[in-house]
Design a protein around this motif. Structure first.
Motif, short mmCIF file in Angstrom:
data_model
loop_
_atom_site.label_atom_id
_atom_site.label_comp_id
_atom_site.label_asym_id
_atom_site.label_seq_id
_atom_site.Cartn_x
_atom_site.Cartn_y
_atom_site.Cartn_z
N GLY A 121 -24.44 -24.39 18.42
CA GLY A 121 -23.84 -23.62 17.34
C GLY A 121 -22.42 -23.16 17.58
N GLY A 122 -21.87 -23.47 18.77
CA GLY A 122 -20.43 -23.29 18.99
C GLY A 122 -19.94 -21.88 19.18
N GLY A 123 -20.82 -20.93 19.52
CA GLY A 123 -20.38 -19.56 19.75
C GLY A 123 -20.29 -19.24 21.23
N SER A 124 -19.13 -18.72 21.67
CA SER A 124 -18.96 -18.41 23.09
C SER A 124 -17.87 -17.36 23.26
CB SER A 124 -18.58 -19.66 23.88
OG SER A 124 -18.15 -19.33 25.19
N MET A 125 -18.17 -16.33 24.03
CA MET A 125 -17.18 -15.34 24.43
C MET A 125 -17.39 -15.01 25.90
SD MET A 125 -17.26 -12.60 21.28
CE MET A 125 -19.07 -12.52 21.27
N TRP A 126 -16.31 -15.11 26.68
CA TRP A 126 -16.41 -14.74 28.09
C TRP A 126 -16.25 -13.23 28.23
CZ3 TRP A 126 -18.05 -18.49 31.14
CH2 TRP A 126 -17.75 -19.82 30.82
N ALA B 289 -23.91 -11.03 18.00
CA ALA B 289 -23.03 -11.36 19.11
C ALA B 289 -21.79 -10.45 19.12
CB ALA B 289 -22.61 -12.82 19.05
N HIS B 290 -21.24 -10.22 17.93
CA HIS B 290 -20.07 -9.33 17.83
C HIS B 290 -20.43 -7.92 18.29
CE1 HIS B 290 -17.04 -6.70 16.01
NE2 HIS B 290 -16.23 -7.78 15.98
N ASP B 291 -21.55 -7.41 17.80
CA ASP B 291 -21.98 -6.07 18.17
C ASP B 291 -22.30 -6.00 19.67
OD1 ASP B 291 -21.71 -5.44 15.52
OD2 ASP B 291 -23.86 -5.50 15.07
N CYS B 292 -22.86 -7.05 20.18
CA CYS B 292 -23.20 -7.11 21.61
C CYS B 292 -21.94 -7.03 22.47
CB CYS B 292 -23.97 -8.39 21.90
SG CYS B 292 -24.36 -8.64 23.65
N PHE B 293 -20.94 -7.82 22.12
CA PHE B 293 -19.71 -7.84 22.91
C PHE B 293 -19.02 -6.47 22.87
CE2 PHE B 293 -15.54 -9.12 24.41
CZ PHE B 293 -15.83 -10.13 25.32
N ALA B 294 -19.00 -5.87 21.69
CA ALA B 294 -18.40 -4.54 21.57
C ALA B 294 -19.15 -3.51 22.42
CB ALA B 294 -18.40 -4.10 20.10
N GLU B 295 -20.48 -3.61 22.43
CA GLU B 295 -21.27 -2.68 23.23
C GLU B 295 -21.07 -2.93 24.73
OE1 GLU B 295 -25.86 -1.05 23.80
OE2 GLU B 295 -25.35 -2.20 22.01
N VAL C 218 -21.21 -15.09 26.77
CA VAL C 218 -22.02 -14.59 25.66
C VAL C 218 -22.16 -15.75 24.67
CG1 VAL C 218 -22.25 -12.86 23.85
CG2 VAL C 218 -21.16 -12.26 26.04
N LEU C 219 -23.25 -16.48 24.79
CA LEU C 219 -23.49 -17.68 23.99
C LEU C 219 -24.33 -17.33 22.76
CD1 LEU C 219 -24.43 -19.99 26.99
CD2 LEU C 219 -22.34 -20.19 25.61
N TYR C 220 -23.97 -17.91 21.62
CA TYR C 220 -24.70 -17.62 20.39
C TYR C 220 -24.45 -18.76 19.39
CZ TYR C 220 -20.15 -16.25 18.56
OH TYR C 220 -18.84 -16.26 18.16
N ASP C 221 -25.26 -18.78 18.36
CA ASP C 221 -25.15 -19.80 17.32
C ASP C 221 -24.22 -19.29 16.23
OD1 ASP C 221 -25.39 -21.69 15.36
OD2 ASP C 221 -27.58 -21.60 15.23
N ARG C 222 -23.01 -19.82 16.23
CA ARG C 222 -21.99 -19.35 15.27
C ARG C 222 -22.29 -19.83 13.85
NH1 ARG C 222 -16.52 -20.42 13.78
NH2 ARG C 222 -15.33 -18.48 13.63
N THR C 223 -23.18 -20.78 13.69
CA THR C 223 -23.56 -21.23 12.34
C THR C 223 -24.59 -20.30 11.70
OG1 THR C 223 -25.38 -22.66 13.07
CG2 THR C 223 -23.15 -23.61 13.06
N ASP C 224 -25.11 -19.36 12.48
CA ASP C 224 -26.10 -18.40 12.00
C ASP C 224 -25.41 -17.06 11.80
OD1 ASP C 224 -28.07 -16.43 11.78
OD2 ASP C 224 -29.46 -17.46 13.12
N PRO C 225 -25.18 -16.63 10.55
CA PRO C 225 -24.45 -15.38 10.30
C PRO C 225 -25.09 -14.16 10.96
CG PRO C 225 -24.63 -16.65 8.28
CD PRO C 225 -25.52 -17.33 9.29
N ASN D 255 -29.95 -8.68 26.08
CA ASN D 255 -31.32 -8.85 25.59
C ASN D 255 -31.60 -7.96 24.38
OD1 ASN D 255 -33.06 -9.49 28.77
ND2 ASN D 255 -31.59 -10.69 27.62
N LYS D 256 -31.02 -6.76 24.37
CA LYS D 256 -31.17 -5.86 23.23
C LYS D 256 -30.69 -6.52 21.93
CE LYS D 256 -28.89 -1.74 21.32
NZ LYS D 256 -27.92 -0.65 21.61
N HIS D 257 -29.63 -7.32 22.04
CA HIS D 257 -29.07 -8.00 20.87
C HIS D 257 -29.63 -9.41 20.69
CE1 HIS D 257 -26.07 -4.91 19.81
NE2 HIS D 257 -26.00 -4.68 21.11
N GLY D 258 -30.71 -9.71 21.42
CA GLY D 258 -31.37 -10.99 21.25
C GLY D 258 -30.64 -12.16 21.88
N LEU D 259 -29.80 -11.87 22.89
CA LEU D 259 -29.03 -12.92 23.57
C LEU D 259 -29.40 -12.96 25.05
CD1 LEU D 259 -25.57 -12.23 21.88
CD2 LEU D 259 -27.28 -13.95 21.23
N ASP D 260 -28.98 -14.02 25.72
CA ASP D 260 -29.38 -14.23 27.11
C ASP D 260 -28.28 -13.83 28.09
OD1 ASP D 260 -31.92 -15.33 26.52
OD2 ASP D 260 -30.96 -17.23 25.99
N TYR D 261 -28.72 -13.35 29.25
CA TYR D 261 -27.78 -13.13 30.35
C TYR D 261 -27.52 -14.47 31.03
CZ TYR D 261 -25.88 -11.77 34.87
OH TYR D 261 -25.08 -11.68 35.98
#
Length: 522
Positions: free
Chosen positions: A390-395, A455-461, A442-449, A419-425
């Motif tokens: 899905g092409g989502g990635s933030m270091w 993912a955005h909220d996770c990175f901010a947190e 921080v890997l995520y599916d960017r095609t899934d709104p 994990n709280k935001h449903g993503l993997d370490y």
């Protein structure tokens, strides 16, 4: 007839007539083929991986310079018309914002065609290159000319380049892995078009530009890194002599809680230079992703991957919960002595299984890790992007002391938030001399709104919670640069903006880079 630009997309504070005048001057200076304004031409410059709309980072145009003189001409036009430019070179900068500009409407200044290897000195082990030179190109040059020199580069290495990576203070995996430390001499085009050479570069007829970093008076090289005060058009750096013996190895750990003990064991060996290169401690999912394991092969449900599934992947792929990679370099005698120290230290710790190259052979991920540590470029680590797809990635890359307690604390905190935001370490620790770079993708599916918002909220947190514990990142994607700049405090920002006003009063060079933008108050 020239191609008309999209009138709805203009640089900040620039009207359509003024912009068209600037484009006409760019075409005269650079040639029609080096001024890109069509939507299809700009697609490569707007493929972001951040959880924001592409439109927020869409360029209004892109220009490609082929010489220092052309770069000087570009900044002159930009000053005349107040056009902001965002400078890039060879790499894709995946995870840190890609090639897209920090702000909508900025013009990309692409330096990839400035790709001359100006000089390599096999005796002094130095190189001088332009920003468009890639590690792959430089590696081929060394091989073709039979030069016994080694490169150091970041993991997705073949398409990246030493100038861009060093300017963002990237790191590598050899004893020369602290890339800015190994830089020696920059040529920088300033915002007014002047050419400034750091170190010994300003001395007419000097031959020591690539061997003595300091010159006379203030040493300003670092001021231009992760900044927007000038455009680097040449860079010198030191290359490592290829050692007679290179001995890569890994140490496999089966317990996730072992991270503190691993770091406590490694740190004295690094500080003493028994292990001279940056040691990588990669977790299971990082390694699985690196060999292109797909999460969908094991589980279809959304959310964080359960520990039981991770254990199944570890068993199937022969991985550890933590996978340590390091190497020894030198003569046979040196390596033999240091290998004895390493093996005895591991044995004394009572944990971990050592795997040598003879045991691992060409198996992955050992092979690509050994290539990184020996200066052979590859693209293996891009396999990480297959983990969720899905092409989502933030270091997310916080720094800490190289202490086991610090690393355990960071790992627990990061995994809890992800994990709280449903993503993997998906992370690794890189052990420097005394510091730890804790790199998390921080890997995520960017095609899934919905997942993109998480993912955005996770990175901010992650930024918020790590700041509360006294941690900050050393690099970040363009969508969060202003937020990270705030973490480092108002005095630092005051100094940075004072330098910006002095060197670039028209605010034309990469506004927003590292939070430095004269248009913004802080």
């Amino acid at each position: 007839m020239t191609e008309q630009t999209n009138k709805t997309l203009l640089p900040r504070g620039v009207d359509a007539a003024n912009f068209e005048q600037a484009l006409a001057k760019f075409r005269k200076l650079l040639g029609e083929e080096n001024v890109l304004v069509k939507d299809e031409q700009l697609i490569p410059y707007n493929k972001i991986m951040m959880p924001v709309d592409n439109a927020e980072h869409a360029p209004s145009a892109a220009v490609t310079a082929t010489s220092v003189e052309q770069v000087q001409g570009v900044v002159k036009i930009c000053n005349e018309h107040k056009i902001p430019i965002w400078t890039i070179s060879t790499g894709r900068n995946f995870g840190y914002g890609s090639a897209a500009p920090a702000q909508r409407g900025q013009v990309i200044l692409d330096l990839k065609k400035m790709n001359k290897i100006i000089h390599v000195d096999p005796d002094l082990c130095t190189a001088l290159v332009e920003p468009g030179v890639t590690y792959g190109q430089l590696y081929d040059y060394l091989q073709e000319n039979n030069l016994p020199l080694m490169l150091s580069f970041s993991a997705p290495s073949a398409i990246a380049g030493p100038v861009g990576n060093t300017m963002d203070r990237g790191v590598g995996y050899t004893p020369y892995g602290e890339h800015f430390l190994m830089q020696c001499g920059m040529e920088v085009v300033l915002a007014d078009g002047d050419i400034y050479r750091t170190g010994m570069g300003g001395v007419k007829g000097d031959k020591a530009w690539q061997v003595f970093k300091w010159g006379y008076g203030p040493t300003l090289d670092g001021m231009f890194t992760q900044a927007n005060y000038g455009i680097c058009t040449k860079m010198g750096f030191w290359l490592m002599p290829k050692p007679p013996v290179f001995k890569p190895f890994s140490i496999v750990y089966d317990n996730e809680a072992d991270i503190a003990d691993i770091v406590e064991m490694i740190r004295p060996l690094r500080i003493a230079q028994i292990i001279p290169n940056a040691v990588v401690i990669a977790n299971a999912l990082w390694e699985a992703g690196g060999i292109s394991v797909r999460r969908s092969d094991y589980i279809s449900e959304k959310g964080a991957t359960p520990d039981a599934v991770i254990e199944k992947i570890i068993k199937d792929k022969g991985l550890g919960q933590w996978n340590v990679y390091a190497a020894l370099y030198g003569t046979a005698e040196q390596v033999e002595v240091n290998w004895k120290i390493v093996t005895e230290t591991v044995k004394k710790s009572g944990k971990g299984r050592i795997v040598t190259q003879e045991q691992a052979g060409d198996t992955q991920p050992f092979k690509y890790r050994a290539e990184l540590m020996s200066g052979v470029p590859n693209l293996q680590e891009f396999g990480l992007y297959n983990w969720r797809g899905g092409g989502g990635s933030m270091w997310f890359a916080p720094v800490s002391q190289a202490r086991g307690s610090e690393c355990d604390k960071q790992k627990v905190l990061a995994k809890k938030i992800l994990n709280k935001h449903g993503l993997d370490y998906t992370g690794e620790f890189i052990v420097g001399w005394r510091d730890m770079h804790h790199v998390i993708d921080v890997l995520y599916d960017r095609t899934d709104p919905e997942e993109t918002k998480r993912a955005h909220d996770c990175f901010a947190e992650l930024l918020d919670e790590f700041e509360k514990e006294g941690y900050a990142v050393y690099r970040v994607n363009t969508a969060f640069q202003e937020r990270v700049a705030q973490i480092y405090g108002p005095v630092k920002r005051k100094v940075e903006h004072a330098i910006k006003r002095a060197l670039d009063p028209n605010n034309i060079l990469s506004p927003g880079k590292s939070g430095i933008d004269l248009a913004n108050k802080f």
